[in-house]
Design an enzyme around this catalytic site. Structure first.
Site, PDB file in Angstrom:
ATOM      1  N   TRP A 169       8.452  -0.669   9.984  1.00  0.00           N
ATOM      2  CA  TRP A 169       7.850  -1.431   8.890  1.00  0.00           C
ATOM      3  C   TRP A 169       6.318  -1.465   9.073  1.00  0.00           C
ATOM      4  CZ3 TRP A 169       4.701  -5.704   8.928  1.00  0.00           C
ATOM      5  CH2 TRP A 169       4.398  -6.220   7.662  1.00  0.00           C
ATOM      6  N   ASP A 334       5.049 -10.103  -8.953  1.00  0.00           N
ATOM      7  CA  ASP A 334       5.933  -9.782  -7.834  1.00  0.00           C
ATOM      8  C   ASP A 334       6.915 -10.931  -7.617  1.00  0.00           C
ATOM      9  OD1 ASP A 334       6.590  -8.997  -4.817  1.00  0.00           O
ATOM     10  OD2 ASP A 334       5.529  -7.289  -5.677  1.00  0.00           O
ATOM     11  N   ASP A 335       7.443 -11.039  -6.429  1.00  0.00           N
ATOM     12  CA  ASP A 335       8.470 -12.013  -6.052  1.00  0.00           C
ATOM     13  C   ASP A 335       8.072 -13.446  -6.451  1.00  0.00           C
ATOM     14  OD1 ASP A 335      10.673 -13.009  -4.812  1.00  0.00           O
ATOM     15  OD2 ASP A 335      10.239 -12.151  -2.854  1.00  0.00           O
ATOM     16  N   ARG A 411      15.906 -12.150   6.790  1.00  0.00           N
ATOM     17  CA  ARG A 411      15.074 -12.712   5.722  1.00  0.00           C
ATOM     18  C   ARG A 411      15.896 -13.670   4.850  1.00  0.00           C
ATOM     19  NH1 ARG A 411      11.355 -10.523   0.768  1.00  0.00           N
ATOM     20  NH2 ARG A 411       9.419 -11.385   1.487  1.00  0.00           N
ATOM     21  N   LYS A 444       9.675  -3.176 -10.378  1.00  0.00           N
ATOM     22  CA  LYS A 444       9.557  -2.839  -8.951  1.00  0.00           C
ATOM     23  C   LYS A 444      10.856  -3.272  -8.298  1.00  0.00           C
ATOM     24  CE  LYS A 444       6.954  -4.172  -4.819  1.00  0.00           C
ATOM     25  NZ  LYS A 444       5.800  -4.926  -4.324  1.00  0.00           N
ATOM     26  N   TRP A 445      11.638  -2.324  -7.810  1.00  0.00           N
ATOM     27  CA  TRP A 445      13.001  -2.564  -7.315  1.00  0.00           C
ATOM     28  C   TRP A 445      12.953  -2.554  -5.796  1.00  0.00           C
ATOM     29  CZ3 TRP A 445      17.690  -1.733 -10.566  1.00  0.00           C
ATOM     30  CH2 TRP A 445      18.880  -1.838  -9.851  1.00  0.00           C
ATOM     31  N   ASP A 446      13.095  -3.749  -5.213  1.00  0.00           N
ATOM     32  CA  ASP A 446      12.891  -3.909  -3.769  1.00  0.00           C
ATOM     33  C   ASP A 446      14.230  -3.970  -3.034  1.00  0.00           C
ATOM     34  OD1 ASP A 446      11.482  -4.338  -1.416  1.00  0.00           O
ATOM     35  OD2 ASP A 446      10.334  -6.045  -2.190  1.00  0.00           O
ATOM     36  N   ASN A 448      15.115  -5.524   0.867  1.00  0.00           N
ATOM     37  CA  ASN A 448      14.387  -6.055   2.019  1.00  0.00           C
ATOM     38  C   ASN A 448      15.186  -6.329   3.275  1.00  0.00           C
ATOM     39  OD1 ASN A 448      11.516  -6.275   1.494  1.00  0.00           O
ATOM     40  ND2 ASN A 448      12.162  -7.426  -0.302  1.00  0.00           N
ATOM     41  N   CYS A 492      11.039   0.400  -3.842  1.00  0.00           N
ATOM     42  CA  CYS A 492      10.362  -0.287  -2.743  1.00  0.00           C
ATOM     43  C   CYS A 492      11.444  -0.767  -1.798  1.00  0.00           C
ATOM     44  CB  CYS A 492       9.582  -1.474  -3.307  1.00  0.00           C
ATOM     45  SG  CYS A 492       8.910  -2.575  -2.056  1.00  0.00           S
ATOM     46  N   ASP A 514       4.021  -1.578   3.147  1.00  0.00           N
ATOM     47  CA  ASP A 514       3.418  -2.907   3.004  1.00  0.00           C
ATOM     48  C   ASP A 514       2.078  -2.968   3.725  1.00  0.00           C
ATOM     49  OD1 ASP A 514       5.213  -4.148   1.375  1.00  0.00           O
ATOM     50  OD2 ASP A 514       6.357  -5.095   2.980  1.00  0.00           O
TER      51      ASP A 514
HETATM   52  C1  DGJ Z   1       8.456  -6.447   0.175  1.00  0.00           C
HETATM   53  C2  DGJ Z   1       7.541  -5.599  -0.644  1.00  0.00           C
HETATM   54  O1  DGJ Z   1       7.225  -4.429   0.038  1.00  0.00           O
HETATM   55  C3  DGJ Z   1       6.302  -6.398  -1.001  1.00  0.00           C
HETATM   56  O2  DGJ Z   1       5.386  -5.602  -1.701  1.00  0.00           O
HETATM   57  C4  DGJ Z   1       6.722  -7.591  -1.813  1.00  0.00           C
HETATM   58  O3  DGJ Z   1       7.265  -7.155  -3.021  1.00  0.00           O
HETATM   59  C5  DGJ Z   1       7.727  -8.429  -1.040  1.00  0.00           C
HETATM   60  N1  DGJ Z   1       8.825  -7.631  -0.591  1.00  0.00           N
HETATM   61  C6  DGJ Z   1       8.232  -9.555  -1.897  1.00  0.00           C
HETATM   62  O4  DGJ Z   1       9.261 -10.243  -1.313  1.00  0.00           O
END
Ligand code: DGJ
Length: 691
Positions: A169, A334-335, A411, A444-446, A448, A492, A514
């Protein structure tokens, strides 16, 4: 172009510069003949006549020569295909014939009720060979332990070198090169997504430089767990085998009448060095993978680093106004806009606007953004759920889990089981409703967190969720794209955790990392460019010092020129930028818009790698050339070396739009361009136009 021998047992696929040839022997062994410079059918037939080595019983003559080694029989290499039918291990196939249609070659084999078809395609005007395999089961159930997409065989050479892109990361896609030793080098992901740790790409060479020499490359189009194994065999051969899934512990069971198609594993031979290979990969992706790649991506603003979870409509409006004044074309919230998402502890899964933050929903903000002349985008993370959410309270069984085992929260979130149809249907309704309910132009499809507890208690073969999750994701993206053709998507995954040819065929760009520190980014972008084009590489200018990662201070100039090497974005807290900074940023954005077609669609030349001193990238499109140059640190007052440019006409003259100077092409190519850079973290953009 495809040539087929009269007996229908030798095939040669050719692109502009390379050929790929295979042959089925009279004993139905499928042998690899050639991958490299162009040859004709007669050459391939001559290769097919060469006898296999006469090995002692401790070696197999087939090893290192088979096109798609199955398990069982006289084979000791890693099998590409590993199956179990009742009481039997492995495969013993017979050749059934070939079909060729629409530029695709299919070689058909059968082992009892299991049909194995190898597919080949060289998309027009490329030297990329796309390979994949389909398995159709007409017999009793088969357990598929492993089904790789392809095995690639390299010619005999004395010493091979492996290039790979590794990371973690905040430090993705960093290039390393090392000599290959005997045995296997295995890279991959056990995480359920492509991963930050390795991009699914390798390149092999013996003595290539940036602009010269033979390079073989392979890239997998798969966004779940995967494995690529590079084996230096006991003789001088190297084989590369790769596909979905990390281990051989089972992909799926194929019941009677069921089939499975592997992802595509693409291979490229180039004799243009690492740079030539990258340009060929870029051209292939722009022409055959990335949707609508002829359309340039807009300059975006993203609110994440400015606000994190602390967002409100009023504050987003203020950011949008500043972004619009700067020339930004797409504003992305964003979020934090939905459900009870005021931190990462709650709300994921509840895709309705937070009524305290957006009392009228997203439409008023979207309308305001459109009124400012920008497109409007939102962040989502559909494959996840926070335990503290209405969705989880209603459907605790919709996540991946194993009964009686812990549900690991990374998370504070769990992974939804997208192999389930009800989950996919829920997500479709939520996302379709969102896109229909507000004028959204971009998503933007994240993603995490990695898989940890992948299990599906109700399914008799829960192992299949690893594969079906990815198919579920692809199906959702495809359905959304079809229903909302005007909406662009970004892949993403906490930065660059899901970048591969599979996701790129259904998204418009990717979030590279990031890590928005402009210096670290040069190395990340250098690695990224080995395989993927600038057209998909999102890069933001954020605040200085860099708050996210390292507190490094850098000028707006350095931050902009670093981010201008891809799809430019701005991600700083614009409400805190001074009037002068905003004015300077406006000029950089305007300059980017001028060079954008050349950066996003041009041929890219890596002039010098980011190794401490001067580094530079050049883009060429038609008569226009752009050079982006960065000086990390000037040592001992030494003058900055001239940059030898590439891809120019030596007989032409070029005008520098920055200085008005006229340069001779031959001089730029052989003696180079001097760029006025000084001190630490300096950067310049140079535009040249053919006279
Ligand atoms: C991870 C992404 O890479 C960031 O740019 C941002 O969107 C955060 N998540 C939001 O939780």
């Amino acid at each position: 172009m495809l040539e087929i021998s009269e007996d229908g047992r030798t095939w040669v696929l050719s692109g502009p510069a390379s050929s790929y040839a295979v042959h089925v022997t009279g004993r139905d062994e499928l042998l690899h003949l050639h991958w490299g410079p162009r040859i004709g059918l007669a050459d391939a037939e001559a290769l097919a006549l060469r006898p296999l080595p006469d090995y002692w019983p401790f070696e197999s003559p087939l090893d290192g020569r088979e096109e798609y080694p199955v398990e069982g029989g006289p084979r000791f290499v890693r099998p590409a295909l590993s199956v179990r039918t009742a009481g039997r291990r492995g495969t013993e196939w017979v050749f059934e014939g070939h079909d060729a249609a629409d530029g695709e070659l299919r070689l058909r084999f059968r082992d009892g009720g299991l049909a194995v078809t190898l597919h080949y395609r060289m998309p027009s005007s490329t030297d990329v060979v796309e390979r994949w395999v389909t398995l159709d089961n007409r017999g009793p159930a088969v357990e598929l332990l492993r089904a790789d997409s392809a095995t690639w065989t390299l010619p005999d050479r004395d010493a091979w070198r492996l290039s790979q892109l590794h990371g973690r990361w905040g430090a993705e896609s960093r290039l390393t090169r090392s000599g290959l030793t005997h045995g296997e080098k295995v890279i991959g992901s056990r995480r359920g997504h492509t991963s930050h740790q390795h991009l699914p790409w390798v390149a092999l060479d013996t003595d290539a430089t940036e602009e010269r020499g033979e390079v073989y490359g392979c890239a997998l189009g798969w966004s779940g767990s995967w494995r690529i194994a590079v084996a230096q065999l006991p003789d001088a051969r190297v084989q590369i085998t790769g596909g979905a899934g990390h281990d051989d512990s089972g992909l799926l069971t194929l019941g009677t009448g069921e089939s499975y198609t592997t992802p595509v594993f693409a291979g490229l031979w180039s004799d243009g060095g690492f740079g030539g290979a990258s340009r060929a990969w870029h051209a292939y992706q722009r022409a055959h993978v990335i949707p609508d790649a002829g359309r340039d991506r807009p300059v975006l603003f993203n609110s994440w680093e400015a606000t994190e979870f602390d967002i409100s409509e009023e504050q987003q409006r203020a950011l949008a106004e500043r972004a619009a004044a700067m020339g930004v074309e797409l504003f992305v919230v964003d979020d934090g806009w939905f459900g009870a998402r005021t931190s990462d502890r709650a709300g994921l899964g509840d895709w309705t606007p937070n009524p305290d933050r957006f009392p009228g929903g997203l439409k008023p903000l979207a309308d305001h953004v459109h009124g400012l002349g920008m497109q409007f985008g939102i962040w989502v993370e559909p494959e996840m759920v926070n335990p503290d959410s209405d969705l989880y309270r209603a459907h605790p069984d919709w996540v991946q889990y194993q009964p009686g085992r812990k549900r690991t929260e990374f998370r504070n979130q769990l992974v939804l089981n997208l192999a389930r149809e009800d989950v996919r249907e829920y997500l479709w309704e939520q996302l379709d409703g969102l896109l229909a309910g507000a004028p959204v132009d971009y998503v933007k499809w994240d993603f995490n967190r990695c898989f940890t507890d992948a299990g599906w208690p109700e399914d008799p073969y829960p192992q299949r969720l690893w594969v079906d999750h990815v198919h579920g994701l692809y199906a959702l993206l495809d359905r959304l794209r079809a229903a909302h053709p005007g909406v662009a998507f970004e892949s993403c995954s906490g930065g660059g955790g899901r970048i591969d040819l599979g996701v790129l065929s259904r998204t418009d760009q990717v979030w590279t990392s990031d890590n928005t520190d402009p210096l670290d980014r040069l190395a990340i972008q250098h690695g990224f460019s080995q395989i993927h084009p600038a057209r998909v590489m999102a890069a933001w200018v954020t605040d200085s010092p860099n708050a996210m990662l390292n507190q490094r201070a850098s000028s707006l100039r350095f931050r902009f020129v670093s981010a201008m090497a891809g799809v430019l974005g701005v991600g700083g807290d614009l409400t805190r930028w001074t009037r002068e900074e905003l004015a300077e940023a406006r000029e950089w954005v305007a300059l980017y818009k001028e060079i954008r077609p050349v950066v996003q669609r041009g041929d890219q030349y890596r002039l010098r790698p980011p190794e401490g001193g001067l580094s530079a990238v050049q883009y060429v499109l038609g008569d226009e050339t752009v050079v982006l140059a960065w000086l990390q640190a000037q040592r001992y007052g030494e003058p900055v070396p001239a940059l030898r440019l590439r891809g120019l006409d030596p007989t032409a003259s070029y005008e520098c739009l920055e200085t008005g100077e006229i340069h001779r092409g031959a001089v730029l190519l052989h003696h180079g361009l001097r760029v006025a850079l000084r001190g630490d973290l300096d950067a310049k953009v140079v535009r040249l136009k053919r006279k």
